[in-house]
Design an enzyme around this catalytic site. Structure first.
Site, PDB file in Angstrom:
ATOM      1  N   CYS A 195      39.358  16.715  41.076  1.00  0.00           N
ATOM      2  CA  CYS A 195      40.824  17.066  40.653  1.00  0.00           C
ATOM      3  C   CYS A 195      41.613  15.807  41.066  1.00  0.00           C
ATOM      4  O   CYS A 195      41.607  15.524  42.302  1.00  0.00           O
ATOM      5  CB  CYS A 195      41.436  18.367  41.302  1.00  0.00           C
ATOM      6  SG  CYS A 195      43.017  18.809  40.683  1.00  0.00           S
ATOM      7  N   ARG A 196      42.400  15.364  40.109  1.00  0.00           N
ATOM      8  CA  ARG A 196      43.221  13.903  40.400  1.00  0.00           C
ATOM      9  C   ARG A 196      44.530  14.466  41.139  1.00  0.00           C
ATOM     10  O   ARG A 196      45.106  13.623  42.008  1.00  0.00           O
ATOM     11  CB  ARG A 196      43.453  13.216  39.559  1.00  0.00           C
ATOM     12  CG  ARG A 196      42.228  12.651  38.640  1.00  0.00           C
ATOM     13  CD  ARG A 196      42.630  12.043  37.189  1.00  0.00           C
ATOM     14  NE  ARG A 196      41.363  12.150  36.306  1.00  0.00           N
ATOM     15  CZ  ARG A 196      40.811  10.641  36.609  1.00  0.00           C
ATOM     16  NH1 ARG A 196      41.004   9.625  37.463  1.00  0.00           N
ATOM     17  NH2 ARG A 196      39.460  10.574  35.881  1.00  0.00           N
TER      18      ARG A 196
END
Length: 508
Positions: A188-189
């Site tokens: 997840c960025r």
């Protein structure tokens, strides 16, 4: 590239900073323009209490989910266990000896009492009290791995050639973080961290509270927008009393409608992502399995339909670098792509090379994997997992033989025992795909590095002659027995090439 331990380790991802800024703006807008303008004191107190608790939960879960290290620590646990086993055995020996001595004297005392005093209640077969067994208790403990090892734990262990460590089979290597993540789901960025087994629950709770926060703020903004047109006088008086300045109602209405639209978009995106993960949990899948299943379906669309995956061919394809999740229009709010031109996921299992078939697949127009919970609902979990397993098996078959894999081989048992390996800093090696050159090492002739990779030659020649080259027909994908045979043959060739004085001889 250094291995990342958590999401707060620099450099921070831009989306991580954007998420923190959006959170701060939403909280500030709620307390300044929305929370105190409902017109009902009880409603204001209740709403502020609920929103405050939800907002605090969001920031706590965000910090926790980002700070958790989801790295697979199987190898580190084994090392700590081996080190502590000696200390525990020493302590256990003392306890066992003390118990043996105490029980010996107790049994001797009972025997004397039975022979001379004739007390029937001391007989073990006539007494209701169960006597202690002969073996000491620490020797028959069921949870001791040295006594009863768990075979399932050994079967669940795999090996990562990129990390050069033993990991669990459910772990995957993330190229962005350069580590193996236990129970890998996705990277997840917004968190700048991988979501795996250790922080997946926190990630789900974070989505729930973010969704609640957006719904509460959106509903409050809609109520304030309606009140700006229904109760104009009351709203004007309350604006002066709360803000201490003349703030126009049209500005408050504009801010409210902007917040309504923004929170509606965010709620739809977050709801779609949350529904996607709920369906994944119900089907017993992970996001990574879903990606592989969709790639498998796309690859065999023209050959076999998805309903006939059992008869799919074993055509070589590279699933080392699955494409990045290309979200739909709604799901771009969460975990969207940082660069629209890139079409590779930020995860890499093994290797960097791609096969020609995978290049054609990745360049296929319109090929992408989207976060679509509706498609996931209609997808059979058994067939999806089967497709994911086929993709993983194809990945193992098509991973490159040279390069990374060759340099990441584990040392052979004999090399580990006798210290045959040499420091790689002192190694001057010339490797070619089909031939291996004999080059002089800048060390003493008595020590050599692994015979599978390099040989020692004379110092007079730095460029090998054609006679100094020999064919290498060693297959690095053989079994352990074949690897031992390869090592034996290599050492025989090495002994024939190297003389006792360190000079070079032509291979026979």
């Amino acid at each position: 590239m250094t291995r990342r331990r958590h999401g707060w380790q620099r450099p921070l991802h831009p989306l991580q900073i954007v998420g923190a800024v959006i959170y701060s703006v939403l909280v500030a807008a709620f307390y300044v323009f929305l929370g105190f303008f409902l017109g009902n004191r009880i409603a204001v107190i209740a709403l502020l209490s609920v929103f405050s608790s939800v907002a605090v939960s969001v920031i706590v879960l965000f910090v926790r989910c980002t700070a958790i290290d989801p790295t697979d620590k199987t190898s580190a646990k084994k090392k700590r266990k081996d080190k502590s086993k000696g200390v525990l055995m020493k302590l256990r020996v003392k306890v066992v000896l003390s118990q043996v001595v105490v029980r010996f004297f107790r049994r001797l005392e009972r025997k004397i009492l039975r022979n001379f005093l004739r007390r029937t209640y001391l007989d073990p077969w006539k007494s209701s009290v169960q006597l202690e067994p002969l073996l000491p208790f620490p020797l028959v403990m069921k949870d001791d791995d040295s006594v009863t090892p768990d075979p399932k734990e050994e079967d669940d262990i795999s090996y990562c050639s990129l990390c050069d460590l033993e990991v669990k089979r459910s772990s995957k290597h993330c190229r962005t973080c350069n580590r193996c993540v236990e129970g890998f789901d996705h990277h997840c960025r917004w968190l700048n961290n991988c979501v795996g087994k250790k922080n997946y629950t926190t990630f789900i709770l974070l989505m729930v509270f973010v969704l609640l926060m957006l719904i509460i703020e959106g509903g409050t903004a809609l109520a304030v927008f309606v009140r700006c047109f229904v109760d104009k006088k009351g709203m004007e008086m309350e604006l002066k009393r709360r803000l201490y300045v003349e703030f126009p109602q049209w500005a408050l209405a504009t801010i409210s409608i902007i917040l309504v639209l923004f929170t509606a978009y965010g709620s739809a995106a977050m709801g779609q992502l949350f529904l996607f993960h709920v369906v994944l949990i119900r089907k017993g899948m992970r996001t990574y399995d879903y990606i592989l299943a969709m790639k498998e379906e796309n690859q065999f669309t023209e050959v076999d339909p998805f309903d006939e995956l059992d008869s799919s061919s074993d055509e070589s394809s590279d699933f080392d670098s699955p494409e990045r999740l290309r979200p739909t229009f709604i799901s771009k709010f969460m975990c969207r792509k940082a660069n629209e031109n890139q079409q590779r996921l930020s995860i890499k299992i093994e290797g960097d090379e791609q096969s020609p078939s995978s290049t054609l697949i990745n360049k296929k127009p319109g090929f992408h994997v989207s976060i679509n919970p509706w498609k996931l609902i209609t997808l059979s979990s058994e067939k999806a997992l089967q497709a994911a397993e086929k993709a993983k098996e194809r990945l193992r078959k098509t991973k490159p033989v040279s390069g990374t894999e060759e340099n990441s081989l584990k040392p052979l048992p004999l090399e580990t025992k006798f210290g045959l390996l040499l420091d790689p800093d002192n190694n001057n090696t010339v490797l070619q795909p089909s031939t291996t050159a004999a080059v002089k090492l800048q060390v003493s002739p008595g020590r050599f590095s692994s015979p599978r990779r390099r040989f020692s030659g004379s110092s007079s020649s730095t460029v090998p002659s054609p006679k100094q080259k020999y064919r290498t027909n060693f297959d690095l994908k053989l079994t352990e027995v074949s690897r031992e045979l390869e090592s034996y043959i290599s050492r025989q060739v090495l002994c024939s090439v190297i003389k006792q004085d360190g000079s070079e001889a032509s291979p026979r």
